[in-house]
Design a protein around this motif. Sequence first.
Motif, mmCIF file in Angstrom:
data_model
loop_
_atom_site.group_PDB
_atom_site.id
_atom_site.type_symbol
_atom_site.label_atom_id
_atom_site.label_comp_id
_atom_site.label_asym_id
_atom_site.label_seq_id
_atom_site.Cartn_x
_atom_site.Cartn_y
_atom_site.Cartn_z
ATOM 1 N N ARG A 11 -6.131 1.172 -6.473
ATOM 2 C CA ARG A 11 -6.128 1.917 -6.073
ATOM 3 C C ARG A 11 -7.053 2.379 -6.218
ATOM 4 O O ARG A 11 -7.369 3.203 -7.271
ATOM 5 N N GLY A 62 0.886 -1.123 -0.162
ATOM 6 C CA GLY A 62 -0.035 0.033 -0.112
ATOM 7 C C GLY A 62 0.768 1.325 0.407
ATOM 8 O O GLY A 62 2.152 1.553 0.058
ATOM 9 N N SER A 97 -0.902 7.696 4.325
ATOM 10 C CA SER A 97 -2.433 7.505 3.806
ATOM 11 C C SER A 97 -2.712 8.560 3.677
ATOM 12 O O SER A 97 -4.520 9.198 3.085
ATOM 13 N N ASP A 134 -7.390 4.257 -0.601
ATOM 14 C CA ASP A 134 -5.659 4.162 -0.020
ATOM 15 C C ASP A 134 -4.905 5.407 0.227
ATOM 16 O O ASP A 134 -4.191 5.647 1.028
ATOM 17 N N GLY A 181 -5.810 2.318 -11.416
ATOM 18 C CA GLY A 181 -6.776 3.087 -10.248
ATOM 19 C C GLY A 181 -7.445 4.404 -10.691
ATOM 20 O O GLY A 181 -7.304 4.719 -11.409
ATOM 21 N N ARG A 200 -13.487 -3.316 1.644
ATOM 22 C CA ARG A 200 -12.147 -2.522 1.825
ATOM 23 C C ARG A 200 -11.835 -2.444 2.727
ATOM 24 O O ARG A 200 -12.292 -1.595 4.135
#
Lengths: 371, 328
Positions: free
Chosen positions: B42, B10, B14, B150, B79, B145
């Motif tokens: 993502r 990841g 964030s 993400d 994404g 999720r």
Amino acid sequence: MTGPFLDIDRIIGDRQTKIVICCGSGGVGKTTTSAALAVRAAEAGRAVVVLTIDPAKRLAQSLGLGELDNSPRPVRQLDTAAGGRLDAMMLDMKRTFDDVVISQSRPDKAAAILQNPFYEALSSSFSGTQEYMAMEKLGQLHAQGRWDLIVVDTPPARSALDFLDAPEHLSSLLDGRFLRLLLAPARGPLRLMSVGFNLVSSAMDKVLGGQVISDVKTFVTAFEALFGGFRTRAEQTLQLLSSSHTAFLVVATPQRDALREAAYFVDRLVEERMPFAGVVLNRVHSSSLDVSADRARALAEDLDPNESGLEIEALRRHAKLMRIIDVERRLIARFASNRPTIAETRIQALPTDVTDLESLRRVGASMAQPD
Amino acid sequence: MTGVRPPFGGPRHSLHIVSGKGGTGKTTVATALAYALATRGRRILVCEVEGRQGIAEVFGVAPLNGSEERRVTRTPAGGDVFGLAVDAEDALLEYLETFYHLGLAGRALDKFGAVDFATSIAPGLRDVLLTGKVYEAVRRKTRNRPNAYDAVVLDAPPTGRIAAFLNVHAAVSGLAKMGPIRGQADSIMQVLRSARTVVHFVTLLEDMPVSETEEAVAALRPTGIRVGTIVENMVSRMPLRPAELAAAAAGQVALNVPGWSMAQNAALAEEFAVEAAQAAEQQIRHDRLRTLGLPLAQLDFDPAGIDAAALVNVARQLGAQLDLEVGS
């Protein structure tokens, strides 16, 4: 040249012009443009004060000032042959606000206001305070009558012409039903609305807490009288700004975003019937070498890197410069084609930062010259 | 760069907060970073808080209204980038609805002008509401999720205001010593100070933006919020040896392009001297930034300005230099 030429010297030479306001988005060189205009006007014989908001320290130095505080300071080393002079000042919004509070209210009331936590917040960080205070200071400088030209570098507006909206926003806050309810919830016909108000009041209590609400009430009560004066003065200043004694300049760089914002400023000024004079295009590139980007690149490819390394690099740089000129030209043409009557002038990109009086003079000269 | 690669590939952080002096390309870098982060599968959210509709402009989509989170682009890597333009008044109403179920009272507040009043007179409140909305997006859970997004990228206020904007604690301290707003500010601050959050600064290699970057880094230090990368934008590279560069900058280099007149060669040499002087100045600013001890990234100067194609180019450059940020 795409639009009519914006004749800066005519504007600053006209004794009827009392105020010049430079507006534009952040990073386009408003402060430099204002300072250069002020220097040029003063050296042409006018008594000028430039009011600047948050200038670079080096600009203060370039005006020969070690420090700019909340009052005008004389700029030395100016050419005063034409009989002019120049003062410069930087706006300190908190001090301007404090001064107004102190001068407009009784000492005990002033002290109560200055200590209120809401006043603290309002005077130091409220997003609109800078605009109110710029207006206030402009009004003060004008009232003093010590200068015949005031050049203003506006705050880096978040939403375009915040300072034009400032008085109205203040008025709408003050005349708002909410404030009246807060001050006198059970008076007169408003009592009918008190069911709604109780709902609102308990909601505010829940969110902010009771102490906050009572702080606000104290503050607003103490401030009520003061607000009125603020509004009156802001409206007077606004009137001055809408008169023919003022000239608004919109500063932009020949880049997509800056021109988009400039277009917004221009449209807004025209819509509000403000005395809009024209657009100053700052940092416009040019070249004295008439060789196209394609041609320069082709030449660079044909040269032997072992023998002509510097020539190759120089030709590549020239190709890049020609591309910049090309892009700028297209952006400016597009901007101008939508607004064909708008006067404009250009300031050539300088190789280095503007850090002294001499480079301010160069900026001013470039601005005053038709290309 | 320090740190370990995150589990499951990841993104390392964030919440990416992007600041910079006006005119340095803050919005470009924020949107390009979102684009670079949006690798396969993502979902990345990019937010703006100053009502400028910069996101819609960059991606060439209709303006983003109110609390709308709309997909603005799908990257070739597979994404999605979503855009959000946070508005303080909308955020307050939404906040009242979420936390107090004040549907009706909330609307009444708005009608009485209380929302405008509160966000105007209590300045800290505005910032708490704006950061609060971003905080909510960072923490939001969703079905299937772990997180709705993400990563979240915030196109934040400029360097001059960034420390005050993020230091929501200090902002509301005078206004609310306890109570729900204070609680909200505490939670926001916790996320901002956590290892998940990082602030990037965009700067040009000119004196003023570099000074403002240095000042902002210093102003952020007491808040405990981490600074990530300094992004040097519009860097003009000149592949010359230092001695050559110095000579060129001083105008001591004679050029001889075959077939050109002396006047043409002189004009080229003059132009070259100016460019070399600028490159030398940029080098000095770069060295100054290096003393901050923070990771630096460089973006090439693109004469064409920013459009959709240029954005992809900037995203590629960022992705290559911030590989740890982007993750695999």
